[in-house]
Motif scaffolding. Structure first.
Motif, short mmCIF file in Angstrom:
data_model
loop_
_atom_site.label_atom_id
_atom_site.label_comp_id
_atom_site.label_asym_id
_atom_site.label_seq_id
_atom_site.Cartn_x
_atom_site.Cartn_y
_atom_site.Cartn_z
N ASP A 20 3.51 5.18 -8.23
CA ASP A 20 2.23 4.73 -7.69
C ASP A 20 2.50 3.81 -6.51
OD1 ASP A 20 -0.19 3.34 -7.14
OD2 ASP A 20 -0.89 3.79 -9.17
N SER A 21 2.22 4.31 -5.32
CA SER A 21 2.49 3.55 -4.09
C SER A 21 1.70 2.26 -4.02
CB SER A 21 2.16 4.40 -2.87
OG SER A 21 2.98 5.53 -2.84
N ARG A 22 0.48 2.25 -4.54
CA ARG A 22 -0.34 1.04 -4.47
C ARG A 22 0.28 -0.09 -5.28
NH1 ARG A 22 -5.66 3.12 -6.66
NH2 ARG A 22 -4.12 4.26 -7.83
N THR B 243 13.94 -6.33 -4.93
CA THR B 243 12.70 -5.66 -5.36
C THR B 243 11.84 -5.34 -4.14
OG1 THR B 243 12.72 -6.88 -7.45
CG2 THR B 243 10.62 -5.92 -6.79
N VAL B 244 11.75 -6.29 -3.21
CA VAL B 244 10.99 -6.07 -1.98
C VAL B 244 11.54 -4.85 -1.24
CG1 VAL B 244 10.39 -7.03 0.29
CG2 VAL B 244 10.41 -8.51 -1.73
N ILE B 245 12.85 -4.81 -1.10
CA ILE B 245 13.50 -3.71 -0.37
C ILE B 245 13.20 -2.37 -1.04
CG2 ILE B 245 15.76 -2.72 0.20
CD1 ILE B 245 16.68 -5.69 0.68
N GLU B 246 13.35 -2.32 -2.35
CA GLU B 246 13.09 -1.07 -3.08
C GLU B 246 11.64 -0.64 -2.94
OE1 GLU B 246 14.37 -1.84 -7.09
OE2 GLU B 246 16.44 -2.17 -6.45
N ASP B 247 10.71 -1.58 -3.14
CA ASP B 247 9.29 -1.24 -3.08
C ASP B 247 8.87 -0.85 -1.67
OD1 ASP B 247 9.05 -1.62 -5.80
OD2 ASP B 247 8.12 -3.59 -5.63
N TYR B 248 9.29 -1.61 -0.67
CA TYR B 248 8.92 -1.29 0.71
C TYR B 248 9.48 0.06 1.13
CZ TYR B 248 6.87 -5.87 1.88
OH TYR B 248 6.06 -6.98 1.96
N ASN B 249 10.74 0.32 0.81
CA ASN B 249 11.32 1.62 1.15
C ASN B 249 10.57 2.75 0.46
OD1 ASN B 249 13.48 1.40 3.06
ND2 ASN B 249 14.63 0.29 1.51
N ILE C 16 -0.94 -1.12 11.36
CA ILE C 16 -0.61 -2.53 11.16
C ILE C 16 0.19 -2.71 9.88
CG2 ILE C 16 -1.59 -4.82 10.67
CD1 ILE C 16 -3.87 -4.05 12.60
N ASP C 17 -0.24 -2.07 8.79
CA ASP C 17 0.50 -2.18 7.54
C ASP C 17 1.90 -1.59 7.67
OD1 ASP C 17 -1.35 -3.57 6.08
OD2 ASP C 17 -2.23 -1.81 5.14
N TYR C 18 2.01 -0.44 8.34
CA TYR C 18 3.32 0.19 8.53
C TYR C 18 4.23 -0.76 9.31
CZ TYR C 18 7.04 3.20 10.08
OH TYR C 18 8.29 3.72 10.32
N THR C 19 3.70 -1.33 10.37
CA THR C 19 4.48 -2.23 11.21
C THR C 19 4.87 -3.48 10.42
OG1 THR C 19 3.37 -1.44 13.19
CG2 THR C 19 4.46 -3.56 13.36
N ARG C 20 3.92 -4.04 9.68
CA ARG C 20 4.20 -5.24 8.89
C ARG C 20 5.27 -4.96 7.83
NH1 ARG C 20 -0.53 -6.94 5.70
NH2 ARG C 20 -1.27 -8.02 7.53
N LEU C 21 5.12 -3.85 7.12
CA LEU C 21 6.11 -3.53 6.08
C LEU C 21 7.48 -3.30 6.69
CD1 LEU C 21 4.42 -1.15 3.46
CD2 LEU C 21 4.85 -3.60 3.32
N ASN D 229 8.57 5.52 2.62
CA ASN D 229 9.06 6.90 2.53
C ASN D 229 8.08 7.86 1.87
OD1 ASN D 229 11.50 6.31 3.78
ND2 ASN D 229 12.43 5.66 1.87
N GLN D 230 7.00 7.37 1.34
CA GLN D 230 6.03 8.23 0.63
C GLN D 230 5.01 8.89 1.54
OE1 GLN D 230 5.88 9.18 -2.70
NE2 GLN D 230 7.95 8.39 -2.51
#
Length: 185
Positions: A35-37, A59-65, A77-82, A69-70
């Protein structure tokens, strides 16, 4: 719970609420790992926490990746921020090459001159650094509290032993005095 933790003024209360919030997010990810959300929420929450107290950058790295990647519908803006924060997370734990890769990609994609300049500065700071460097891991707050508690308990114990030793010495002196008195009479 994490929002409640943010507003607490007492550090131990803040820690308790934050840890409980993280546990709930970890359970949610375990229940729905794709679940990406939920991954987005946990990653964003963990990103704001200090690494030296929580050790959640991985955890941040795993979740952001995962989220990036999904091919989830993220706004630009969210893509750039992440992507930017992913670079920051890599940098926090000494993965300089990965941080540089994130920021270089963003630098090539952005049209914003201010953001391009910021990314250039970030990349400049990484120049000459090894691809991966060892960052001294700071102790968690729990570890520090345990050490302080053990130290305090140790001090109390040593004081107690010292006091009992003094009492025993006083008793021994009294006993010898009485013994000498008896021998004289």
């Amino acid at each position: 719970m994490l929002l409640i933790a943010r507003d607490k003024t007492k550090p131990l209360e803040r820690l308790k609420w934050a840890k409980n919030g993280l546990k709930l997010l970890d359970k949610a990810v375990a229940a729905a790992p794709n679940d990406s959300r939920i991954r987005y929420l946990r990653g964003r929450s963990a990103y704001r926490l200090p690494e030296k107290h929580f050790q959640r950058t991985q955890t941040v790295i795993e979740d952001y990746n995962f989220v990036l990647n999904q091919e989830v519908k993220l706004g630009s803006i969210d893509y750039t921020r992440l992507s930017y924060e992913l670079g920051e997370a890599y940098r926090r734990i000494g993965r300089n090459e990965d941080a540089a890769r994130c920021w270089t990609k963003l630098e090539q994609q952005t049209q914003d001159p201010e953001f391009k300049r910021l990314l250039g500065q970030k990349l400049q700071l990484l120049k000459g650094k090894p691809a991966v460097e060892h960052i001294e891991s700071n102790e968690s707050i729990t570890s520090m509290l345990l050490k302080r508690t053990a130290s305090a308990a140790g001090t109390v114990f040593l004081d107690w032993v010292e006091e009992n030793k003094k009492k025993e010495e006083r008793r021994e002196r009294k006993r010898r005095k009485k013994e000498k008195k008896r021998k004289r009479h």
